[in-house]
Design an enzyme around this catalytic site. Structure first.
Site, PDB file in Angstrom:
ATOM      1  N   GLY A  25      15.175 -29.189 -67.694  1.00  0.00           N
ATOM      2  CA  GLY A  25      16.146 -29.671 -68.682  1.00  0.00           C
ATOM      3  C   GLY A  25      17.426 -28.863 -68.665  1.00  0.00           C
ATOM      4  O   GLY A  25      17.412 -27.642 -68.866  1.00  0.00           O
ATOM      5  N   ALA A  83      22.202 -28.280 -73.438  1.00  0.00           N
ATOM      6  CA  ALA A  83      23.028 -27.144 -73.833  1.00  0.00           C
ATOM      7  C   ALA A  83      22.264 -25.824 -73.775  1.00  0.00           C
ATOM      8  O   ALA A  83      22.715 -24.856 -73.149  1.00  0.00           O
ATOM      9  CB  ALA A  83      23.577 -27.383 -75.245  1.00  0.00           C
ATOM     10  N   LYS A  90      12.341 -19.462 -87.945  1.00  0.00           N
ATOM     11  CA  LYS A  90      13.437 -20.312 -87.481  1.00  0.00           C
ATOM     12  C   LYS A  90      13.431 -21.655 -88.197  1.00  0.00           C
ATOM     13  O   LYS A  90      14.485 -22.241 -88.477  1.00  0.00           O
ATOM     14  CB  LYS A  90      13.371 -20.525 -85.967  1.00  0.00           C
ATOM     15  CG  LYS A  90      14.618 -21.254 -85.457  1.00  0.00           C
ATOM     16  CD  LYS A  90      14.668 -21.412 -83.969  1.00  0.00           C
ATOM     17  CE  LYS A  90      16.011 -22.065 -83.584  1.00  0.00           C
ATOM     18  NZ  LYS A  90      16.069 -22.439 -82.167  1.00  0.00           N
TER      19      LYS A  90
END
Length: 311
Positions: free
Chosen positions: A12, A15, A190
């Site tokens: 992948g 970004a 997170k």
């Protein structure tokens, strides 16, 4: 394995994957990449990264669009795709996994490791959590706007020589990186930010972080969702540090106005990580008998929004 110059297969080139893959390449690792929609652009021109850490050009050693084209033995496979029901990670990577390969899940969400762990019980799994504002502006073009810290840890817990080696490569390339012995707690930590800000940015009609923080009613909702995430973490044996909610709120208040990754997916009519960020948390809550009404509400509405946005 030569820790200073490992063989890495990046799955992948969005970004996050492109940024950290580029930094690992800059540090001397041999990084190849499996691309999807941007294969032609990356194959021809590599990846250009405009970054607050310094701009760089990342040219993968091998650029492929099918796993069968990869003929090396990877020390690490770094999975940097979205966590979506339609992406079968074990099936996607199985032909490249060797006995000595560590699988790094550089992905969002909670309770995402089990399918990979079940498929490759003898391989080490390393979780990676990226705290970064970064976006792909077009095929092969990445813009890193803020932050960049990454947390690594062996799944489900403990120490890992290969995680340490990966940390050393990243810090050598100027990326703040730390190891957490309780990586599941780090995932919950997170999620304290992701669970409110990602969904609300979509459901609020495209709000950025500053807009969400400046709305009193939205701020209250954000805090309630954070409290539910912290409660789930504690009830599953991963109590988060005192003050984690206040720190997330104060850090976001001074953040450059930022569109969340989920909002960018929504605007581009791409599938959103609804299940990884909200659905899994709801199912964990149900399994242990904990009520999380604010998370459930976001999940219910966002599920419908995601379906209608792609219809």
């Amino acid at each position: 394995m030569k820790f200073e110059k490992p063989e890495i297969l990046l799955i992948g080139t969005g970004a996050v994957g492109s940024f950290y893959g580029g930094k690992l390449s800059q540090a001397g690792a041999r990084v190849s990449a499996l691309c999807r929609s941007d294969f032609d652009a990356v194959k021809k021109n590599g990846i250009e990264i405009k970054s607050i850490f310094g701009n760089l050009k990342f040219t993968p050693e091998i650029t492929i669009n099918r796993i069968s084209q990869y003929d090396r033995v990877p020390d690490y496979i770094i999975v940097a795709t979205k966590v979506l029901p339609e992406i079968d990670i074990p099936n996607l990577i199985k032909d490249a996994v060797h006995p000595e390969t560590s699988i790094v899940l550089l992905q969002n969400g909670i309770d995402i490791e089990r399918p990979v762990s079940a498929a490759f019980p003898s391989n080490e799994i390393i979780d990676g959590l990226a705290f970064i504002c970064v976006s792909r502006t077009s095929a092969g073009k990445i813009e890193h706007q803020d932050y960049g810290r990454i947390v690594l840890g062996r799944y489900p817990s403990g120490k890992s020589e290969k995680a340490e080696a990966l940390r050393n490569l990243l810090t050598g390339a100027g990326v703040p990186c730390e190891i957490d012995d309780d990586i599941i707690a780090a995932r919950w930590k997170k999620l304290v930010w992701n669970a409110p800000f990602n969904p609300i940015s979509v459901l609020a009609g495209g709000a950025n972080t500053r807009g969400m923080m400046e709305s009193k009613a939205t701020y209250t909702l954000i805090k309630k969702v954070m409290e539910e995430v912290a409660l789930l973490a504690e009830k599953t044996g991963h109590k988060l540090p005192d003050g984690v909610i206040e720190k997330n709120l104060s850090d976001t208040a001074v953040m450059k106005p930022y569109k969340t990754s989920m909002l960018l997916d929504y605007e581009n009519k791409r599938p959103m990580e609804v299940e990884a960020i909200l659905g899994n948390a709801v199912r964990i809550a149900q399994s242990i008998g904990i009520e999380v009404p604010h998370i459930e509400s976001l999940y219910g509405i966002l599920t419908l929004s995601d379906r209608q946005n792609r219809s």
